[in-house]
Design a protein around this motif. Structure first.
Motif, PDB file in Angstrom:
ATOM      1  N   PHE A 161       0.709  -1.383   0.008  1.00 15.46           N
ATOM      2  CA  PHE A 161       0.084   0.022  -0.020  1.00 15.46           C
ATOM      3  C   PHE A 161       0.957   1.262   0.079  1.00 15.46           C
ATOM      4  O   PHE A 161       0.561   2.264  -0.658  1.00 15.46           O
ATOM      5  N   HIS A 162       2.016   1.235   0.524  1.00 17.96           N
ATOM      6  CA  HIS A 162       2.964   2.450   0.870  1.00 17.96           C
ATOM      7  C   HIS A 162       3.499   2.590  -0.747  1.00 17.96           C
ATOM      8  O   HIS A 162       3.619   3.573  -1.164  1.00 17.96           O
ATOM      9  N   ALA A 163       3.679   1.498  -1.552  1.00 16.77           N
ATOM     10  CA  ALA A 163       4.376   1.409  -2.678  1.00 16.77           C
ATOM     11  C   ALA A 163       3.392   2.247  -3.585  1.00 16.77           C
ATOM     12  O   ALA A 163       3.542   2.888  -4.456  1.00 16.77           O
ATOM     13  N   PHE A 164       2.027   1.678  -3.508  1.00 17.33           N
ATOM     14  CA  PHE A 164       1.045   2.224  -4.340  1.00 17.33           C
ATOM     15  C   PHE A 164       0.983   3.756  -3.994  1.00 17.33           C
ATOM     16  O   PHE A 164       0.626   4.676  -4.892  1.00 17.33           O
ATOM     17  N   ALA A 165       0.829   4.077  -2.663  1.00 10.57           N
ATOM     18  CA  ALA A 165       0.668   5.468  -2.314  1.00 10.57           C
ATOM     19  C   ALA A 165       1.907   6.328  -2.944  1.00 10.57           C
ATOM     20  O   ALA A 165       1.601   7.524  -3.123  1.00 10.57           O
ATOM     21  N   ALA A 166       3.138   5.766  -3.106  1.00  8.29           N
ATOM     22  CA  ALA A 166       4.317   6.512  -3.543  1.00  8.29           C
ATOM     23  C   ALA A 166       4.150   6.952  -4.879  1.00  8.29           C
ATOM     24  O   ALA A 166       4.880   7.860  -5.436  1.00  8.29           O
ATOM     25  N   LEU A 167       3.079   6.141  -5.788  1.00  8.45           N
ATOM     26  CA  LEU A 167       3.237   6.522  -7.187  1.00  8.45           C
ATOM     27  C   LEU A 167       2.486   7.782  -7.494  1.00  8.45           C
ATOM     28  O   LEU A 167       1.688   8.356  -6.954  1.00  8.45           O
ATOM     29  N   PRO A 168       2.912   8.545  -8.580  1.00 13.05           N
ATOM     30  CA  PRO A 168       2.359   9.689  -8.757  1.00 13.05           C
ATOM     31  C   PRO A 168       0.938  10.068  -9.174  1.00 13.05           C
ATOM     32  O   PRO A 168       0.234  11.004  -8.937  1.00 13.05           O
ATOM     33  N   VAL A 169       0.472   8.835  -9.352  1.00 16.58           N
ATOM     34  CA  VAL A 169      -1.016   8.751 -10.051  1.00 16.58           C
ATOM     35  C   VAL A 169      -1.348   7.659  -9.201  1.00 16.58           C
ATOM     36  O   VAL A 169      -0.897   6.420  -9.397  1.00 16.58           O
ATOM     37  N   HIS A 170      -2.884   7.651  -8.615  1.00 16.24           N
ATOM     38  CA  HIS A 170      -3.341   6.589  -7.866  1.00 16.24           C
ATOM     39  C   HIS A 170      -4.309   6.017  -8.692  1.00 16.24           C
ATOM     40  O   HIS A 170      -5.270   6.724  -8.910  1.00 16.24           O
ATOM     41  N   SER A 212     -13.579   4.270  13.056  1.00 20.25           N
ATOM     42  CA  SER A 212     -14.426   4.546  11.932  1.00 20.25           C
ATOM     43  C   SER A 212     -13.856   4.373  10.458  1.00 20.25           C
ATOM     44  O   SER A 212     -12.576   3.975  10.150  1.00 20.25           O
ATOM     45  N   PRO A 213     -14.565   3.951   9.554  1.00 18.71           N
ATOM     46  CA  PRO A 213     -14.184   3.674   8.031  1.00 18.71           C
ATOM     47  C   PRO A 213     -13.333   4.798   7.439  1.00 18.71           C
ATOM     48  O   PRO A 213     -13.924   6.092   7.656  1.00 18.71           O
ATOM     49  N   ILE A 214     -12.829   4.425   6.224  1.00 19.02           N
ATOM     50  CA  ILE A 214     -11.898   5.339   5.224  1.00 19.02           C
ATOM     51  C   ILE A 214     -12.239   4.932   3.969  1.00 19.02           C
ATOM     52  O   ILE A 214     -12.035   3.582   3.880  1.00 19.02           O
ATOM     53  N   THR A 215     -12.288   5.526   3.015  1.00 20.97           N
ATOM     54  CA  THR A 215     -12.229   4.927   1.519  1.00 20.97           C
ATOM     55  C   THR A 215     -10.932   4.790   1.270  1.00 20.97           C
ATOM     56  O   THR A 215     -10.005   5.214   1.721  1.00 20.97           O
ATOM     57  N   TYR A 216     -10.745   3.786   0.277  1.00 21.78           N
ATOM     58  CA  TYR A 216      -9.426   3.245  -0.337  1.00 21.78           C
ATOM     59  C   TYR A 216      -8.823   4.558  -0.737  1.00 21.78           C
ATOM     60  O   TYR A 216      -7.468   4.446  -0.498  1.00 21.78           O
ATOM     61  N   ALA A 217      -9.420   5.358  -1.502  1.00 17.46           N
ATOM     62  CA  ALA A 217      -8.576   6.588  -2.106  1.00 17.46           C
ATOM     63  C   ALA A 217      -8.068   7.379  -0.683  1.00 17.46           C
ATOM     64  O   ALA A 217      -6.718   7.889  -1.107  1.00 17.46           O
ATOM     65  N   ASP A 218      -8.723   7.599   0.052  1.00 20.94           N
ATOM     66  CA  ASP A 218      -8.221   8.400   1.292  1.00 20.94           C
ATOM     67  C   ASP A 218      -7.085   7.637   2.175  1.00 20.94           C
ATOM     68  O   ASP A 218      -6.240   8.340   2.526  1.00 20.94           O
ATOM     69  N   TRP A 219      -7.344   6.372   2.136  1.00 20.32           N
ATOM     70  CA  TRP A 219      -6.233   5.257   2.912  1.00 20.32           C
ATOM     71  C   TRP A 219      -4.950   5.696   2.011  1.00 20.32           C
ATOM     72  O   TRP A 219      -3.800   5.862   2.572  1.00 20.32           O
ATOM     73  N   LEU A 220      -4.798   5.680   0.760  1.00 22.93           N
ATOM     74  CA  LEU A 220      -3.797   6.040  -0.156  1.00 22.93           C
ATOM     75  C   LEU A 220      -3.067   7.148   0.285  1.00 22.93           C
ATOM     76  O   LEU A 220      -1.905   7.563   0.289  1.00 22.93           O
ATOM     77  N   GLN A 290      -2.320   7.333  15.084  1.00 22.90           N
ATOM     78  CA  GLN A 290      -1.300   6.198  15.452  1.00 22.90           C
ATOM     79  C   GLN A 290      -0.289   5.796  14.000  1.00 22.90           C
ATOM     80  O   GLN A 290       0.502   5.690  14.034  1.00 22.90           O
ATOM     81  N   TRP A 291      -1.091   6.571  12.873  1.00 23.33           N
ATOM     82  CA  TRP A 291      -0.317   6.264  11.585  1.00 23.33           C
ATOM     83  C   TRP A 291      -0.001   7.393  10.700  1.00 23.33           C
ATOM     84  O   TRP A 291       1.033   7.717  10.522  1.00 23.33           O
ATOM     85  N   PHE A 292      -1.022   8.035  10.342  1.00 20.45           N
ATOM     86  CA  PHE A 292      -1.137   9.216   9.115  1.00 20.45           C
ATOM     87  C   PHE A 292      -0.080  10.237   9.726  1.00 20.45           C
ATOM     88  O   PHE A 292       0.384  11.033   8.989  1.00 20.45           O
ATOM     89  N   GLU A 293      -0.109  10.487  11.142  1.00 21.00           N
ATOM     90  CA  GLU A 293       0.448  11.621  11.459  1.00 21.00           C
ATOM     91  C   GLU A 293       1.948  11.331  12.148  1.00 21.00           C
ATOM     92  O   GLU A 293       2.407  12.340  12.597  1.00 21.00           O
ATOM     93  N   GLN A 294       2.332  10.346  11.814  1.00 18.02           N
ATOM     94  CA  GLN A 294       3.626   9.696  12.078  1.00 18.02           C
ATOM     95  C   GLN A 294       4.362   9.608  11.037  1.00 18.02           C
ATOM     96  O   GLN A 294       4.243   8.702  10.032  1.00 18.02           O
ATOM     97  N   ALA A 295       5.541  10.134  10.727  1.00 15.85           N
ATOM     98  CA  ALA A 295       6.267  10.315   9.586  1.00 15.85           C
ATOM     99  C   ALA A 295       7.074   9.081   9.266  1.00 15.85           C
ATOM    100  O   ALA A 295       7.367   8.387  10.237  1.00 15.85           O
TER     101      ALA A 295
END
Length: 429
Positions: A161-170, A212-220, A290-295
């Motif tokens: 998922f981090h590799a997908f997130a690193a791509l310039p286009v999702h 709470s739930p999160i969309t796949y787009a927001d997750w990436l 726990q996750w998004f706000e930790q670099a």
């Protein structure tokens, strides 16, 4: 308690093991590679066991003497030639559960999956569901825990998922509106330990989800923010195209990227977090805090950026060997090849033997790379072969060293690629 834990070297199993030991339990940790536990603790008894070969009750009964509870954390996200969903997620667990009931084990905790229910369609979910149902029919205190996507440092899916997130286009299947409800690994381990408390009665099925739930787009996009990158552009792709693209997973050596997993993603993966909050006596960990706000660490950023280069490098190495052999045989004039061999002391009958023999070796190296035949040793042999002939050519044909196009010097980055891919493959073995 004396606890038998399976899958102790896995992402979830290892976190559960550490929490059990922290709470003072005696743990018999079953796994294929006990040396990978990396834990030296007086309450830990490692036990080498191949789950794929433990599909009979008699395989488990001798191991359950004086065992108070069983925790099954074995699971695979994709099948291969040696491991199937039926073996690891149905047959062996059912045999273990039935043996536990016969041996008088007080509690059995099964790590299942969210979606292993009446609407299950994928082979993964169906195999988990079959084991869940078998456990629920036994006269024993059981807990079926059904986690959503589990995140945390070291998670197998986190890397992809981090590799997908690193791509310039999702590239988002149907816009990426599918709902996920990721749960932190610490909450999973805490829930397992809560199940084992004497005052907690069993016969419960519990969804393990975040607040709470999160969309796949927001997750990436959240993972991309962890990597220190600006928001990526997005491109919605129809579901059937996403399924076609997922078929490339096997060629990229990425078991998580499969048609079944895209189908499971499209179904969504969320549930009410209220029952888990009540069970734990607190809310699950917040994803942002726990996750998004930790670099991400430097290692995580490198891993995400280089993730998809590893399989491509392996294919590139194979192509270089194959094309070298094919070109020598069919395209480059043989007479010119013989002229290059002459300064190396290869003349007469030895010239065609060397030409055809080296070409065949190149093709064999390429094919062996494609099928990953003893890949670590193979890459090392390739390194020494390339280094050896580079040194010979440099000494006997120095004009190639000083050639403006650098035909010989280009072997240097190729040598480094061989060592890099070998190091990466060694991490996976």
């Amino acid at each position: 308690m004396n606890i038998l834990l399976t899958g102790a070297t896995g992402f979830i199993g290892n976190a559960v093991l550490r929490e059990l030991l922290r709470q003072g339990h005696q743990v018999t940790a079953c796994c294929r590679h006990p040396e990978r536990l990396l834990i030296d603790h007086p309450n830990l008894t490692p036990l080498k066991l191949d789950f794929a070969k433990a599909g009979a009750i008699d395989s488990w009964l001798p191991l359950l003497q004086n065992i108070d509870a069983i925790v099954n954390c074995v699971g695979i996200i994709a099948e291969n030639n040696n491991r199937s969903f039926a073996q690891l997620q149905t047959q062996a667990p059912v045999a273990l559960f039935e043996a536990g009931a016969q041996a008088g084990v007080k509690k059995i905790v099964q790590l299942s999956a969210l979606g292993a229910d009446a609407d299950a369609e994928s082979a993964y979910h169906l195999s988990k569901k079959a084991a869940d149902v078998a456990l629920q029919e036994l006269v024993v205190d059981w807990f079926v825990l059904q986690p959503s996507l589990v995140y945390g440092h070291g998670g197998q899916s986190s890397g992809l998922f981090h590799a997908f997130a690193a791509l310039p286009v999702h590239l988002l299947p149907d816009g990426g509106y599918q709902l996920l409800q990721p749960i932190h690994i610490d909450d999973v381990a805490a829930t397992v330990c809560r199940c084992l408390e004497p005052a907690v009665s069993g016969r419960k099925t519990l969804a393990l989800v975040g607040p709470s739930p999160i969309t796949y787009a927001d997750w990436l996009q959240g993972l991309r923010r962890r990597l220190g990158k600006p928001m990526a552009k997005t491109c919605s792709i129809p579901y059937h195209y996403a399924m076609t693209m997922a078929g490339l997973g096997k060629w990229l050596d990425e078991p998580i990227l499969s048609k079944d997993n895209v189908a499971m993603l499209n179904r969504g993966n969320s549930a009410d977090s209220g029952p888990l909050t009540q069970f734990l006596g607190r809310a699950p960990v917040n994803l942002n805090e726990q996750w998004f706000e930790q670099a991400a660490s430097q290692a995580e950023r490198w891993h995400a950026g280089l993730y998809f280069f590893k399989p491509l490098l392996l294919y590139t190495i194979a192509f270089v060997w194959l094309w070298s052999g094919i070109t020598s045989l069919f395209f480059y004039p043989h007479q010119l090849s013989y002229q290059l061999l002459a300064p190396l002391g290869v003349n007469g009958l030895g010239a065609p033997i060397a030409l055809y023999g080296l070409a065949a070796m190149d093709i064999a190296m390429g094919l062996a790379t494609l099928v990953r035949f003893r890949i670590n040793k193979l890459l090392l042999w390739q390194f020494w072969i390339v280094l050896g002939y580079s040194l010979v050519v440099a000494l006997r044909l120095p004009e190639f060293v000083f050639h403006p196009f650098g035909p010989l010097l280009k072997n240097l980055p190729f040598l480094m690629c061989l060592l890099m891919v070998r190091a990466i493959e060694g991490e996976q073995s």
